[in-house]
Design a protein around this motif. Structure first.
Motif, PDB file in Angstrom:
ATOM      1  N   GLN A   1       0.829  -1.209   0.000  1.00  0.00           N
ATOM      2  CA  GLN A   1       0.000   0.000   0.000  1.00  0.00           C
ATOM      3  C   GLN A   1       0.867   1.264   0.000  1.00  0.00           C
ATOM      4  N   ARG A   2       2.164   1.085  -0.250  1.00  0.00           N
ATOM      5  CA  ARG A   2       3.145   2.182  -0.341  1.00  0.00           C
ATOM      6  C   ARG A   2       3.330   2.925   0.984  1.00  0.00           C
ATOM      7  N   ILE A   3       3.142   2.218   2.107  1.00  0.00           N
ATOM      8  CA  ILE A   3       3.288   2.842   3.423  1.00  0.00           C
ATOM      9  C   ILE A   3       4.720   2.724   3.896  1.00  0.00           C
ATOM     10  N   TYR A   4       5.372   3.857   4.037  1.00  0.00           N
ATOM     11  CA  TYR A   4       6.723   3.943   4.588  1.00  0.00           C
ATOM     12  C   TYR A   4       6.625   4.215   6.080  1.00  0.00           C
ATOM     13  N   HIS A   5       7.224   3.326   6.880  1.00  0.00           N
ATOM     14  CA  HIS A   5       7.282   3.512   8.329  1.00  0.00           C
ATOM     15  C   HIS A   5       8.653   4.085   8.659  1.00  0.00           C
ATOM     16  N   HIS A   6       8.676   5.292   9.181  1.00  0.00           N
ATOM     17  CA  HIS A   6       9.939   5.989   9.418  1.00  0.00           C
ATOM     18  C   HIS A   6      10.808   5.294  10.456  1.00  0.00           C
ATOM     19  N   ASP A   7      10.197   4.605  11.409  1.00  0.00           N
ATOM     20  CA  ASP A   7      10.959   3.994  12.505  1.00  0.00           C
ATOM     21  C   ASP A   7      10.471   2.566  12.751  1.00  0.00           C
ATOM     22  N   LEU A   8      10.595   1.712  11.746  1.00  0.00           N
ATOM     23  CA  LEU A   8      10.161   0.326  11.888  1.00  0.00           C
ATOM     24  C   LEU A   8      11.177  -0.416  12.754  1.00  0.00           C
ATOM     25  N   ASN A   9      10.775  -0.739  13.965  1.00  0.00           N
ATOM     26  CA  ASN A   9      11.657  -1.456  14.880  1.00  0.00           C
ATOM     27  C   ASN A   9      10.836  -2.428  15.729  1.00  0.00           C
TER      28      ASN A   9
ATOM     29  N   ASP B   1       2.918   3.685  15.652  1.00  0.00           N
ATOM     30  CA  ASP B   1       3.841   4.825  15.672  1.00  0.00           C
ATOM     31  C   ASP B   1       4.297   5.214  14.260  1.00  0.00           C
ATOM     32  N   PHE B   2       3.425   5.940  13.580  1.00  0.00           N
ATOM     33  CA  PHE B   2       3.693   6.345  12.204  1.00  0.00           C
ATOM     34  C   PHE B   2       4.093   7.809  12.089  1.00  0.00           C
ATOM     35  N   ASP B   3       4.671   8.385  13.156  1.00  0.00           N
ATOM     36  CA  ASP B   3       5.198   9.740  13.058  1.00  0.00           C
ATOM     37  C   ASP B   3       6.238   9.793  11.937  1.00  0.00           C
ATOM     38  N   GLN B   4       6.093  10.737  11.041  1.00  0.00           N
ATOM     39  CA  GLN B   4       6.944  10.935   9.865  1.00  0.00           C
ATOM     40  C   GLN B   4       6.794   9.830   8.824  1.00  0.00           C
ATOM     41  N   GLY B   5       5.791   8.970   9.002  1.00  0.00           N
ATOM     42  CA  GLY B   5       5.491   8.007   7.956  1.00  0.00           C
ATOM     43  C   GLY B   5       4.783   8.691   6.801  1.00  0.00           C
ATOM     44  N   GLU B   6       4.719   8.016   5.671  1.00  0.00           N
ATOM     45  CA  GLU B   6       4.070   8.596   4.501  1.00  0.00           C
ATOM     46  C   GLU B   6       3.858   7.529   3.436  1.00  0.00           C
ATOM     47  N   GLN B   7       3.071   7.864   2.432  1.00  0.00           N
ATOM     48  CA  GLN B   7       2.944   7.001   1.264  1.00  0.00           C
ATOM     49  C   GLN B   7       3.999   7.419   0.243  1.00  0.00           C
ATOM     50  N   ARG B   8       4.738   6.425  -0.249  1.00  0.00           N
ATOM     51  CA  ARG B   8       5.840   6.695  -1.161  1.00  0.00           C
ATOM     52  C   ARG B   8       5.702   5.881  -2.442  1.00  0.00           C
ATOM     53  N   GLU B   9       6.422   6.307  -3.453  1.00  0.00           N
ATOM     54  CA  GLU B   9       6.452   5.554  -4.702  1.00  0.00           C
ATOM     55  C   GLU B   9       7.198   4.237  -4.489  1.00  0.00           C
ATOM     56  N   ASN B  10       6.683   3.159  -5.058  1.00  0.00           N
ATOM     57  CA  ASN B  10       7.302   1.848  -4.890  1.00  0.00           C
ATOM     58  C   ASN B  10       8.569   1.669  -5.719  1.00  0.00           C
ATOM     59  N   LYS B  11       8.848   2.596  -6.614  1.00  0.00           N
ATOM     60  CA  LYS B  11      10.023   2.449  -7.465  1.00  0.00           C
ATOM     61  C   LYS B  11      11.317   2.707  -6.696  1.00  0.00           C
ATOM     62  N   LEU B  12      11.225   3.345  -5.562  1.00  0.00           N
ATOM     63  CA  LEU B  12      12.408   3.639  -4.760  1.00  0.00           C
ATOM     64  C   LEU B  12      12.764   2.433  -3.892  1.00  0.00           C
ATOM     65  N   LYS B  13      13.939   2.456  -3.268  1.00  0.00           N
ATOM     66  CA  LYS B  13      14.401   1.301  -2.501  1.00  0.00           C
ATOM     67  C   LYS B  13      14.055   1.398  -1.017  1.00  0.00           C
ATOM     68  N   TRP B  14      13.088   2.242  -0.641  1.00  0.00           N
ATOM     69  CA  TRP B  14      12.759   2.401   0.768  1.00  0.00           C
ATOM     70  C   TRP B  14      12.244   1.123   1.426  1.00  0.00           C
ATOM     71  N   PRO B  15      11.531   0.195   0.721  1.00  0.00           N
ATOM     72  CA  PRO B  15      11.121  -1.033   1.430  1.00  0.00           C
ATOM     73  C   PRO B  15      12.317  -1.819   1.970  1.00  0.00           C
ATOM     74  N   GLU B  16      13.383  -1.924   1.165  1.00  0.00           N
ATOM     75  CA  GLU B  16      14.596  -2.605   1.628  1.00  0.00           C
ATOM     76  C   GLU B  16      15.220  -1.882   2.814  1.00  0.00           C
ATOM     77  N   ASP B  17      15.200  -0.549   2.787  1.00  0.00           N
ATOM     78  CA  ASP B  17      15.738   0.230   3.896  1.00  0.00           C
ATOM     79  C   ASP B  17      14.905   0.007   5.167  1.00  0.00           C
ATOM     80  N   ASN B  18      13.567  -0.079   5.004  1.00  0.00           N
ATOM     81  CA  ASN B  18      12.691  -0.375   6.138  1.00  0.00           C
ATOM     82  C   ASN B  18      13.079  -1.699   6.789  1.00  0.00           C
ATOM     83  N   LEU B  19      13.264  -2.730   5.975  1.00  0.00           N
ATOM     84  CA  LEU B  19      13.621  -4.051   6.495  1.00  0.00           C
ATOM     85  C   LEU B  19      15.006  -4.033   7.136  1.00  0.00           C
ATOM     86  N   ALA B  20      15.939  -3.333   6.542  1.00  0.00           N
ATOM     87  CA  ALA B  20      17.289  -3.255   7.115  1.00  0.00           C
ATOM     88  C   ALA B  20      17.254  -2.577   8.481  1.00  0.00           C
TER      89      ALA B  20
END
Length: 251
Positions: free
Chosen positions: A176-184, A200-219
């Protein structure tokens, strides 16, 4: 992943007086008073049932509404982190109401709930302006009968099926393109029915899926598990659990 429940749409109303602006879901609060976004208001009603410490204090509230229905809420005041937080710890530059921290998180929670994602319900937010700056607060629903992964893993292990479910839930947010700023590990909850929630979705947002933020979230989440395994005594986590989570994410 568990089937999403039918979600009652958020019915938004606003309150404004002077430099105080509030928005709330009238399905949750029939009539909002801005002081309901202050912890002192609930302390005077003896409705504070717990708290958690992070950048600031998060307050847990249990209060009966006019119909005698118990409502469980979480109240959070927004605080800055880092060095700047030591100077202006809870003030932010005002660049428009929709850009405030509380308005953005309220809106994101509303969108996620409408999509059937397991996230808290938005209840109300408040913005208090002073000159060029503002302070902000958010009231949201509390996930009942749930504990975060740090609390759970400090006492018990969880099986591979539940690790896979955690991965599936994270993937559902990413789809759903949900970026969690502090996934822990603190921001993943499991309730008494083994349902997985993200909070806790402070500073979360919907982002384009073409970027690598999902991998960064998991890392970021992997770093969190490794950090807690050193910090928390008897933390029941191993690297093989991460692979089980990834199996769920990739399924």
């Amino acid at each position: 992943m568990n089937q999403p429940a039918i979600v009652k749409p958020c019915h938004e109303k606003t309150y404004q007086q002077g430099q105080v602006y509030c928005q709330y879901d009238s399905n949750e609060i029939s009539s909002l008073a801005p002081e309901m976004l202050d912890s002192e208001y609930w302390q005077q009603k003896n409705a504070i049932v717990g708290s958690a410490q992070g950048r600031g204090t998060t307050w847990f509230i249990a209060d009966e509404n006019s119909f005698g229905i118990l409502q469980n809420w979480v109240l959070r005041h927004y605080y800055r982190g880092g060095l700047i937080g030591k100077v202006i710890n809870d003030q932010y530059l005002f660049t428009g109401m929709k850009n405030t921290r509380s308005a953005r998180e309220f809106s994101l929670l509303k969108s996620m709930r409408a999509a059937g994602l397991p996230a808290p319900k938005p209840v109300a937010f408040r913005v208090i302006r002073k000159g060029l700056f503002y302070r902000a607060d958010l009231l949201s629903s509390r996930i009942e009968n749930a504990d975060d992964l740090v609390g759970i893993l400090s006492k018990n292990t969880i099986n591979d099926a539940l690790w896979q479910e955690i991965g599936k839930v994270i993937k559902a947010f990413h789809q759903q393109r949900i970026y969690h700023h502090d996934l822990n590990a603190h921001n993943i909850l499991i309730d008494d029915k083994n349902k997985v929630w993200l909070i806790d979705f402070d500073q979360g947002e919907q982002r384009e899926n073409k970027l690598k933020w999902p991998e960064d979230n998991l890392a970021r989440l992997l770093r969190s598990f490794r950090k807690e395994s050193v910090r928390v005594p008897n933390f029941q986590w191993q690297e093989k659990n991460w692979q089980a989570l990834l199996n769920g994410y990739q399924s």
